[in-house]
Design an enzyme around this catalytic site. Structure first.
Site, PDB file in Angstrom:
ATOM      1  NE  ARG A   1      -3.043   2.519 -11.729  1.00 12.25           N
ATOM      2  CZ  ARG A   1      -2.913   3.672 -11.114  1.00 12.25           C
ATOM      3  NH1 ARG A   1      -2.540   4.732 -11.800  1.00 12.25           N
ATOM      4  NH2 ARG A   1      -3.132   3.779  -9.834  1.00 12.25           N
TER       5      ARG A   1
ATOM      6  CD  GLU B   1       1.600  -9.229   0.433  1.00 12.72           C
ATOM      7  OE1 GLU B   1       2.103 -10.346   0.596  1.00 12.72           O
ATOM      8  OE2 GLU B   1       0.401  -8.988   0.516  1.00 12.72           O
ATOM      9  N   PRO B   2       5.259  -5.297  -1.949  1.00 10.59           N
ATOM     10  CG  PRO B   2       7.063  -3.889  -1.658  1.00 10.59           C
ATOM     11  CD  PRO B   2       6.666  -5.312  -1.571  1.00 10.59           C
ATOM     12  N   GLY B   3       3.966  -3.733  -4.910  1.00 12.06           N
ATOM     13  CA  GLY B   3       3.960  -3.764  -6.363  1.00 12.06           C
ATOM     14  C   GLY B   3       4.291  -2.372  -6.875  1.00 12.06           C
TER      15      GLY B   3
ATOM     16  CE1 TYR C   1      -1.625  -3.926  -9.299  1.00 11.27           C
ATOM     17  CE2 TYR C   1      -0.584  -1.897  -8.557  1.00 11.27           C
ATOM     18  CZ  TYR C   1      -0.918  -3.219  -8.347  1.00 11.27           C
ATOM     19  OH  TYR C   1      -0.540  -3.837  -7.193  1.00 11.27           O
TER      20      TYR C   1
ATOM     21  CE1 TYR D   1      -8.779   0.820  -9.304  1.00  8.94           C
ATOM     22  CE2 TYR D   1      -6.799   1.016 -10.632  1.00  8.94           C
ATOM     23  CZ  TYR D   1      -7.686   0.244  -9.917  1.00  8.94           C
ATOM     24  OH  TYR D   1      -7.469  -1.100  -9.814  1.00  8.94           O
TER      25      TYR D   1
ATOM     26  CB  CYS E   1     -15.771   3.113 -30.715  1.00  5.70           C
ATOM     27  SG  CYS E   1     -15.059   3.546 -32.298  1.00  5.70           S
ATOM     28  CD  GLU E   2     -17.011   2.167 -23.912  1.00  4.88           C
ATOM     29  OE1 GLU E   2     -17.954   2.389 -23.179  1.00  4.88           O
ATOM     30  OE2 GLU E   2     -16.913   1.165 -24.628  1.00  4.88           O
TER      31      GLU E   2
ATOM     32  N   GLY F   1       0.821  -1.194   0.000  1.00  5.62           N
ATOM     33  CA  GLY F   1       0.000   0.000   0.000  1.00  5.62           C
ATOM     34  C   GLY F   1       0.862   1.254   0.000  1.00  5.62           C
TER      35      GLY F   1
HETATM   36  C1  LIG Z   1      -2.073  -5.932  -5.025  1.00  5.45           C
HETATM   37  C2  LIG Z   1      -1.501  -6.491  -3.813  1.00  5.45           C
HETATM   38  C3  LIG Z   1      -0.280  -6.011  -3.319  1.00  5.45           C
HETATM   39  C4  LIG Z   1       0.488  -4.875  -3.951  1.00  5.45           C
HETATM   40  O1  LIG Z   1      -0.079  -3.633  -3.718  1.00  5.45           O
HETATM   41  P1  LIG Z   1       0.655  -2.297  -4.171  1.00  5.45           P
HETATM   42  O2  LIG Z   1      -0.254  -1.209  -3.804  1.00  5.45           O
HETATM   43  O3  LIG Z   1       0.875  -2.380  -5.652  1.00  5.45           O
HETATM   44  O4  LIG Z   1       1.964  -2.224  -3.479  1.00  5.45           O
HETATM   45  C5  LIG Z   1       0.219  -6.624  -2.188  1.00  5.45           C
HETATM   46  N1  LIG Z   1      -0.424  -7.634  -1.565  1.00  5.45           N
HETATM   47  C6  LIG Z   1      -1.599  -8.116  -2.028  1.00  5.45           C
HETATM   48  C7  LIG Z   1      -2.254  -9.229  -1.311  1.00  5.45           C
HETATM   49  C8  LIG Z   1      -2.169  -7.569  -3.145  1.00  5.45           C
HETATM   50  O5  LIG Z   1      -3.355  -8.034  -3.581  1.00  5.45           O
END
Ligand SMILES: *Cc1c(COP(=O)(O)O)cnc(C)c1O
Length: 404
Positions: free
Chosen positions: A298, A259-261, A356, A302, A328-329, A218
């Site tokens: 996005r 677990e960052p994305g 994302y 969002y 077309c939207e 997050g």
């Molecule tokens: C999507 C997700 C993340 C990554 O979230 P970010 O906001 O991209 O860092 C981590 N853990 C879980 C379980 C997720 O579903």
């Protein structure tokens, strides 16, 4: 990355194209590990769903990262990229018992987020170590689209259900080796994060055999000017202190996992599009690019604001534009945005396109998904080809409708 390099990539690989900078991914990874350098065992599991190209996964492997996966397909991608099962955590939501058993069979760390499946899985596989996903009910940030900690969220096992949770564990004699939370992608405030962590620590005391505590992610990165960025260094300092104190109380050194994305890949990516049409209407000037929400959803999904730079005319004077797509939207990327004067054929560069973006792309309007390029060791590497017409039709089954 330099505009000159990006223009060259748009020229060589054509548009639209996603470009990722491996160095920036490495820098973000280091920032995170440095911030938590005083934790004995730190585990970063990159969230595959943010950007799931196999070459990106390999890059994370080379950095020493593990993987966070949310589907059996992501687990398989991780294994294919060369990760061993013990480097992968599987954190799905609302999947079948069969899929969870499949993942357990592959040997990855299972994370279960509801009592129904927990009871069934524990009854059938009491020896398999399981992590449980707790919902601490913390609203982190104001955007209910992505804040998942609130009371009616579909994610996690409510902290109010701990008594039932404990009963299931006692009845099944299952082995809980980790606890987890992921409160959503909108954490603005370190204090909110620390508050949720306290709930996780309290919960952890119920379990005797923990090996790790997973604080999810997050972390916020800036998308537009004035955006707040999670102060990772400050969080590292505060949470480390708290975590180490907790381990003392718990009586064992635990692993601290994240677990960052977004934090790891968002800023490392850009999306290059070409302007097909500049269209003046009575009230605005549209710049229409060779893309749409089929490639980058996005802003429409969002309301996200991605900075857009005209890299073909970086020194031009600024004008106001609405940047839209060609499907077309209604597919508005930006409304009334100040951008250097745009001419048809210019390359517009969307910032923060690492997380994302490609992973949410579709074939809507029967358009091809874009190519992906990794800028690595000062060279552009194609890591995914642009789709072709074959990709559009290869799963379609043409039937004989007969004749009348
Ligand atoms: C999507 C997700 C993340 C990554 O979230 P970010 O906001 O991209 O860092 C981590 N853990 C879980 C379980 C997720 O579903």
């Amino acid at each position: 990355m330099e505009y000159k390099t990006l223009l060259q990539i748009a020229n060589d690989f054509e548009s639209p194209v996603y470009v990722y900078d491996s160095e920036k991914i490495g820098t973000q990874y280091k920032r995170l590990t440095s911030a938590f350098s005083k934790v004995k065992t730190l585990k970063i599991n990159y969230a595959v769903k943010a950007l799931s190209n196999i070459s990106i996964l390999k890059l994370f492997k080379s950095l020493g990262s593990g993987l966070d996966t949310v589907s059996i397909q992501e687990v398989k991608l991780g294994l294919k990229a060369g990760f061993s099962p013990d480097q992968i955590i599987y954190t799905p939501n609302g999947v079948s018992l069969e899929e969870i058993e499949m993942a357990a069979e592959l040997g990855v760390q299972i994370n279960i987020d509801n009592l129904s499946i927990l009871e069934q899985f524990g009854t059938r596989h009491p020896k398999t170590p399981v992590c449980i996903r707790i919902n601490p009910h913390v609203m982190a940030g104001g955007n209910t689209n992505i804040s998942v900690g609130h009371i009616d969220s579909k994610f996690g096992i409510s902290i109010h259900q701990i008594p039932h949770l404990l009963r299931i564990i006692e009845n099944t004699k299952m082995n809980i080796n980790g606890i987890h939370m992921h409160t959503g992608s909108d954490i603005l405030d370190i204090d909110v994060f620390l508050y949720a962590s306290e709930i996780l620590f309290d919960t952890a005391l119920h379990f005797k055999d923990l090996e790790f505590i997973d604080f999810g992610s997050g972390f916020k990165v800036p998308y537009k000017e004035g955006d707040i960025e999670t102060n990772i260094e400050e969080l590292g300092e505060k949470l480390t202190k708290r975590f180490n104190a907790f381990c003392k109380k718990y009586g064992r050194e635990l692993t601290l996992a994240f677990e960052p994305g977004k934090f790891l890949v968002s800023e490392a990516g850009v999306f290059l599009t070409k302007v097909n049409v500049v269209k003046q209407t009575t009230s605005t000037v549209f710049a229409q690019v060779d893309s749409g929400f089929n490639h980058l959803i996005r802003p429409m999904l969002y309301g996200s604001q991605h900075e857009i730079i005209n890299i073909s005319n970086p020194k031009g004077r600024e004008r106001f534009y609405s940047v839209v797509g060609y499907i077309c939207e209604t597919d508005t990327f930006a409304n009334n945005r100040r951008i250097k004067e745009i001419t048809e054929g210019d390359i517009l560069c969307f910032q923060n396109a690492g997380a994302y973006c490609y992973s949410m792309a579709s074939n809507y309007n029967s358009r091809y998904r874009p190519a992906e390029v990794l800028w690595h060791n000062k060279k552009a590497h194609l890591i995914r080809k642009r789709e072709t017409f074959d990709d559009i039709i290869h799963n379609q089954v043409e039937i004989d409708l007969g004749s009348k």
